[in-house]
Design an enzyme around this catalytic site. Sequence first.
Site, mmCIF file in Angstrom:
data_model
loop_
_atom_site.group_PDB
_atom_site.id
_atom_site.type_symbol
_atom_site.label_atom_id
_atom_site.label_comp_id
_atom_site.label_asym_id
_atom_site.label_seq_id
_atom_site.Cartn_x
_atom_site.Cartn_y
_atom_site.Cartn_z
ATOM 1 C CB VAL A 1 -0.991 -0.206 1.227
ATOM 2 C CG1 VAL A 1 -1.615 1.280 1.396
ATOM 3 C CG2 VAL A 1 -1.784 -1.052 1.460
ATOM 4 C CB CYS A 2 2.487 3.419 -2.061
ATOM 5 S SG CYS A 2 1.615 3.472 -3.561
ATOM 6 C CE LYS A 3 -0.282 11.740 -0.696
ATOM 7 N NZ LYS A 3 0.394 12.976 -0.664
ATOM 8 N N GLY B 1 -0.945 4.168 -5.190
ATOM 9 C CA GLY B 1 -0.959 3.067 -5.787
ATOM 10 C C GLY B 1 0.124 3.040 -6.932
ATOM 11 C CB ILE C 1 -3.441 5.154 1.921
ATOM 12 C CG1 ILE C 1 -4.145 5.120 3.334
ATOM 13 C CG2 ILE C 1 -2.949 6.630 1.626
ATOM 14 C CD1 ILE C 1 -4.282 3.591 3.785
#
Length: 138
Positions: free
Chosen positions: A97-99, A101, A125
């Site tokens: 999971v990143c900010k 995708g 996220i």
Amino acid sequence: MIDQILEFSTNHWEMVAVFFFVLAAVVFVEMRGNARGITTASLTDLVNNKNAAVIDIRPTKEFRAGHITGAINIPANKLKDKNAELEKHKSNPIILVCKTGMTAGSNAKELIKAGFEVYKLQGGIAEWENANLPLVKA
């Protein structure tokens, strides 16, 4: 404008052919060995039914501002150094999971090469927040 594109394509068909060949090669390389994108619902399903590990690769400050319940924070720049720490999750799926995708996909390649089953949260996220799903603040 379409007339100009058609004229250019006709007059320079070799360049157009090379462009499409390079484009196809880039798409092929990017799709190979990349993590499969999943939705927020699929993330929840993998966590609940397959004991997936959620690895949040955002910087620690962003992670503390709000993250998915049970997520482990390993910033993207430290992910390569943490393969040994992730070994305990090798038998289960890993969801990066990143900010937004975008970063998760490029970071997944190393884990896939190491034999992990890796997914990435589409939209990151931000998508989790847009779906009004809960975040834990630390």
